[in-house]
Design a protein around this motif. Structure first.
Motif, PDB file in Angstrom:
ATOM      1  N   GLY A  54       0.818  -1.210   0.000  1.00 36.74           N
ATOM      2  CA  GLY A  54       0.000   0.000   0.000  1.00 36.74           C
ATOM      3  C   GLY A  54       0.847   1.252   0.000  1.00 36.74           C
ATOM      4  O   GLY A  54       0.582   2.198  -0.752  1.00 36.74           O
ATOM      5  N   GLU A  87      -5.730   8.725  -4.011  1.00 30.59           N
ATOM      6  CA  GLU A  87      -5.841   7.933  -2.785  1.00 30.59           C
ATOM      7  C   GLU A  87      -7.265   7.443  -2.567  1.00 30.59           C
ATOM      8  O   GLU A  87      -7.495   6.417  -1.933  1.00 30.59           O
ATOM      9  CB  GLU A  87      -5.373   8.750  -1.585  1.00 30.59           C
ATOM     10  CG  GLU A  87      -3.878   9.023  -1.554  1.00 30.59           C
ATOM     11  CD  GLU A  87      -3.048   7.753  -1.592  1.00 30.59           C
ATOM     12  OE1 GLU A  87      -3.464   6.753  -0.952  1.00 30.59           O
ATOM     13  OE2 GLU A  87      -2.019   7.726  -2.278  1.00 30.59           O
ATOM     14  N   TYR A 140     -11.121   2.960  -2.937  1.00 28.49           N
ATOM     15  CA  TYR A 140     -12.187   2.713  -1.967  1.00 28.49           C
ATOM     16  C   TYR A 140     -13.593   2.722  -2.578  1.00 28.49           C
ATOM     17  O   TYR A 140     -14.476   2.014  -2.115  1.00 28.49           O
ATOM     18  CB  TYR A 140     -12.100   3.742  -0.837  1.00 28.49           C
ATOM     19  CG  TYR A 140     -10.796   3.635  -0.074  1.00 28.49           C
ATOM     20  CD1 TYR A 140     -10.598   2.634   0.863  1.00 28.49           C
ATOM     21  CD2 TYR A 140      -9.754   4.507  -0.335  1.00 28.49           C
ATOM     22  CE1 TYR A 140      -9.393   2.509   1.544  1.00 28.49           C
ATOM     23  CE2 TYR A 140      -8.547   4.403   0.343  1.00 28.49           C
ATOM     24  CZ  TYR A 140      -8.376   3.409   1.271  1.00 28.49           C
ATOM     25  OH  TYR A 140      -7.195   3.298   1.940  1.00 28.49           O
ATOM     26  N   HIS A 161      -2.173   8.795   2.484  1.00 20.34           N
ATOM     27  CA  HIS A 161      -2.366   7.334   2.404  1.00 20.34           C
ATOM     28  C   HIS A 161      -2.559   6.728   3.789  1.00 20.34           C
ATOM     29  O   HIS A 161      -3.438   5.870   3.987  1.00 20.34           O
ATOM     30  CB  HIS A 161      -1.159   6.698   1.706  1.00 20.34           C
ATOM     31  CG  HIS A 161      -1.153   5.203   1.776  1.00 20.34           C
ATOM     32  ND1 HIS A 161      -1.976   4.408   1.006  1.00 20.34           N
ATOM     33  CD2 HIS A 161      -0.444   4.341   2.575  1.00 20.34           C
ATOM     34  CE1 HIS A 161      -1.767   3.135   1.305  1.00 20.34           C
ATOM     35  NE2 HIS A 161      -0.834   3.066   2.234  1.00 20.34           N
ATOM     36  N   GLU A 162      -1.747   7.176   4.765  1.00 17.87           N
ATOM     37  CA  GLU A 162      -1.881   6.649   6.118  1.00 17.87           C
ATOM     38  C   GLU A 162      -3.247   7.018   6.714  1.00 17.87           C
ATOM     39  O   GLU A 162      -3.888   6.200   7.378  1.00 17.87           O
ATOM     40  CB  GLU A 162      -0.760   7.175   7.014  1.00 17.87           C
ATOM     41  CG  GLU A 162       0.644   6.787   6.587  1.00 17.87           C
ATOM     42  CD  GLU A 162       0.849   5.289   6.498  1.00 17.87           C
ATOM     43  OE1 GLU A 162       0.140   4.553   7.246  1.00 17.87           O
ATOM     44  OE2 GLU A 162       1.666   4.837   5.686  1.00 17.87           O
ATOM     45  N   THR A 206      -5.897   4.847   4.980  1.00 13.77           N
ATOM     46  CA  THR A 206      -5.778   3.447   5.395  1.00 13.77           C
ATOM     47  C   THR A 206      -6.325   3.239   6.808  1.00 13.77           C
ATOM     48  O   THR A 206      -7.096   2.298   7.058  1.00 13.77           O
ATOM     49  CB  THR A 206      -4.305   3.011   5.334  1.00 13.77           C
ATOM     50  OG1 THR A 206      -3.814   3.175   3.999  1.00 13.77           O
ATOM     51  CG2 THR A 206      -4.157   1.561   5.741  1.00 13.77           C
ATOM     52  N   LYS A 261      -9.710   1.074   7.985  1.00 13.41           N
ATOM     53  CA  LYS A 261      -9.599  -0.062   8.904  1.00 13.41           C
ATOM     54  C   LYS A 261     -10.389   0.155  10.197  1.00 13.41           C
ATOM     55  O   LYS A 261     -11.086  -0.753  10.668  1.00 13.41           O
ATOM     56  CB  LYS A 261      -8.124  -0.298   9.254  1.00 13.41           C
ATOM     57  CG  LYS A 261      -7.296  -0.883   8.133  1.00 13.41           C
ATOM     58  CD  LYS A 261      -5.863  -1.109   8.612  1.00 13.41           C
ATOM     59  CE  LYS A 261      -5.012  -1.735   7.527  1.00 13.41           C
ATOM     60  NZ  LYS A 261      -3.621  -1.948   7.992  1.00 13.41           N
TER      61      LYS A 261
END
Length: 497
Positions: A325, A354, A358, A386-387, A390, A394
């Protein structure tokens, strides 16, 4: 996935262990090359391009440490990834020795198949991406060489024209002149006046005035030319700079030839001046481009290696997904930058890239003007976004259909302010420890960009504020922490997890 296979070298003196490694790594779809001794491994390396070496530490004659040292001594294999397998308990000193010899990782016996496959897969992909970058770099270098050859060809033609010294060519970027060596009288044509940025009406051609228009560092060239003609030289050529009355510096190449009398004394010197400023600038751009390509390739490899080494996960699958990723996020921003010839990237495009994986429809709302980011800022901010995406997918708002995410940004006084606001997702608590994602986000935004990242772990959803300088000169140190305009109830807490 279809990809170019790479060669994995397996080195062990025990056939049973080699067979076991083959069975474990067969599903990777790579080419597995077998060597039953260190010396056999060296022979294979000299004949075959190897991506990763899996080597047993304990072998007769030539053990793993000695083999690694010999491999690293060869210039071709100084970057080759080596993984040691040890059936005995390895001490910290042995590990340090292994790393000094060039090992990138250790695998203990008994080998866990999933772990071994994951490690080999990561280094194989890194090798493939490295080769791809090298190919791209080579293509760009070929283009630079081709353009340089065209430029050299053009310069050769120009010099041929200069050798003919056609004084009739007065237009464009060429000028001719004539100097009576006996009387000291000068004659310039229109092109010569144009090159020096003066006019016949306001400029008297004489040695003192001509010298005043030369760059201070190049005045000696004029003195040297006069000295050479006094010594009997009949032709002279040199490059020099002129400083026009308005301060503009121009590069020129001048050729001169002497006319002598029956006694061999110089009586006249004639010459041609050519303005080569554009050629000089083109050479500077080409040199800069070559340095930038090398710099970008090294930076990309260093960043990819950092991601591989620093990523942590409890499971192999999670580790592989995290690494892929982050590297994919880096690849996406590189694609955007390459389309702009590395001039920069628009913030909205980074966010769209980014968002793409999704497909969340109406869960996300974006609001902000077009903001152009410098290449270094775009790379760092892309990894930070990105972090955030992500973690939200989650654990946060994007992990449920009821969740909502609003991303708003504005730019004022060379400072980009981005607000990330989640709501409608699972209840949020302050993390107890920092993960790689949070640590890398803070380090990239604060240390690399000189900005700040502030987090408010509200129960209804994360509220994050990123402040990023848009110019290099302002990216020195993070500004003092301030309260959120959007959260009047309390000051933001810096991320602790």
């Amino acid at each position: 996935m279809d990809h170019e296979k790479v060669n994995i070298l397996l080195v062990d003196d025990q056939p049973a262990k080699l067979l076991a490694y083959e069975v474990i790594l067969k599903d990777l779809g790579e080419n597995l090359v077998i060597a039953s001794s260190g010396r056999e491994a060296l022979e294979v390396l000299l004949k075959t391009e190897i991506a990763v070496i899996l080597v047993d530490v304990c072998m007769p004659e030539l053990d793993g440490f000695e083999l690694a040292a010999m491999i690293r001594e060869h210039p071709r294999f100084q970057k080759t990834a080596m993984i040691f397998i040890s059936a005995i308990q390895v001490s910290d000193i042995d590990r340090l020795r292994g790393y000094e010899m060039g090992a990138v990782d250790y695998v203990p016996v008994p080998v866990v198949p999933e772990v071994l496959r994951a490690k080999i897969r990561v280094f194989s992909e890194l090798y493939r991406k490295t080769r791809e970058l090298e190919r791209l770099n080579q293509e760009l270098e070929d283009r630079v060489r081709a353009r340089t050859a065209e430029l050299e060809n053009s310069t050769a033609k120009l010099r041929e024209s200069e050798e003919r010294r056609s004084l009739a060519i007065a237009a464009g970027k060429m000028g001719s002149w004539d100097w009576d060596w006996i009387s000291g009288d000068w004659m310039w044509d229109e092109g010569q006046y144009r090159i020096f940025g003066v006019t016949p009406e306001r400029f008297e051609v004489n040695p003192a005035n001509v010298q005043a228009l030369l760059h201070p560092d190049d005045v000696d060239q004029l003195r040297k030319a006069i000295a050479e003609f006094n010594k009997g030289t009949r032709a002279y050529e040199t490059e020099f700079r002129t400083v026009r009355p308005d301060g503009e510096v121009r590069w020129c190449v001048g050729t001169a030839a002497a006319t002598v009398d029956e006694n061999g004394r110089v009586v006249r010197v004639s010459g041609v001046t050519v303005d080569i400023t554009e050629r000089k600038r083109a050479e500077e751009r080409q040199n800069l481009l070559a340095r930038e390509v090398d710099h970008r390739a090294k930076n990309a490899l260093a960043l990819a290696q950092s991601i591989v080494r620093l990523t942590r996960a409890d499971e192999v699958k999670a580790y592989v997904n995290a690494v892929e990723g982050r590297i994919n996020a880096l690849a996406r921003v590189h694609t955007i930058l390459s389309l702009s010839s590395w001039q920069g990237a628009e913030l909205s495009k980074l966010i769209d890239e980014e968002l793409a994986p999704y497909s969340l429809g109406g869960q996300i709302r974006l609001a902000g003007p077009e903001v152009q980011l410098l290449p270094a800022t775009a790379q760092t901010l892309a990894l930070a976004l990105h972090e955030l995406f992500t973690n939200s997918a989650k654990y946060g708002a994007l992990s449920t259909r009821s969740g909502r995410l609003t991303i708003g940004w504005q730019a004022e006084d060379d400072l980009l302010t981005l607000i990330w606001e989640e709501s409608g997702g699972p209840l949020v608590g302050i993390p107890k420890s920092r993960g790689f994602g949070t640590r890398s986000l803070l380090a990239s935004v604060e240390s690399q960009l000189g900005g700040q990242a502030l987090f408010d772990w509200r129960a209804e959803g994360l509220l994050c504020r990123l402040e990023v300088p848009l110019t290099r000169k302002t990216a020195a140190a993070p500004a003092a922490a301030s309260k959120f305009d959007a959260a009047p109830s309390e000051a933001l807490q810096r991320a602790s997890g």
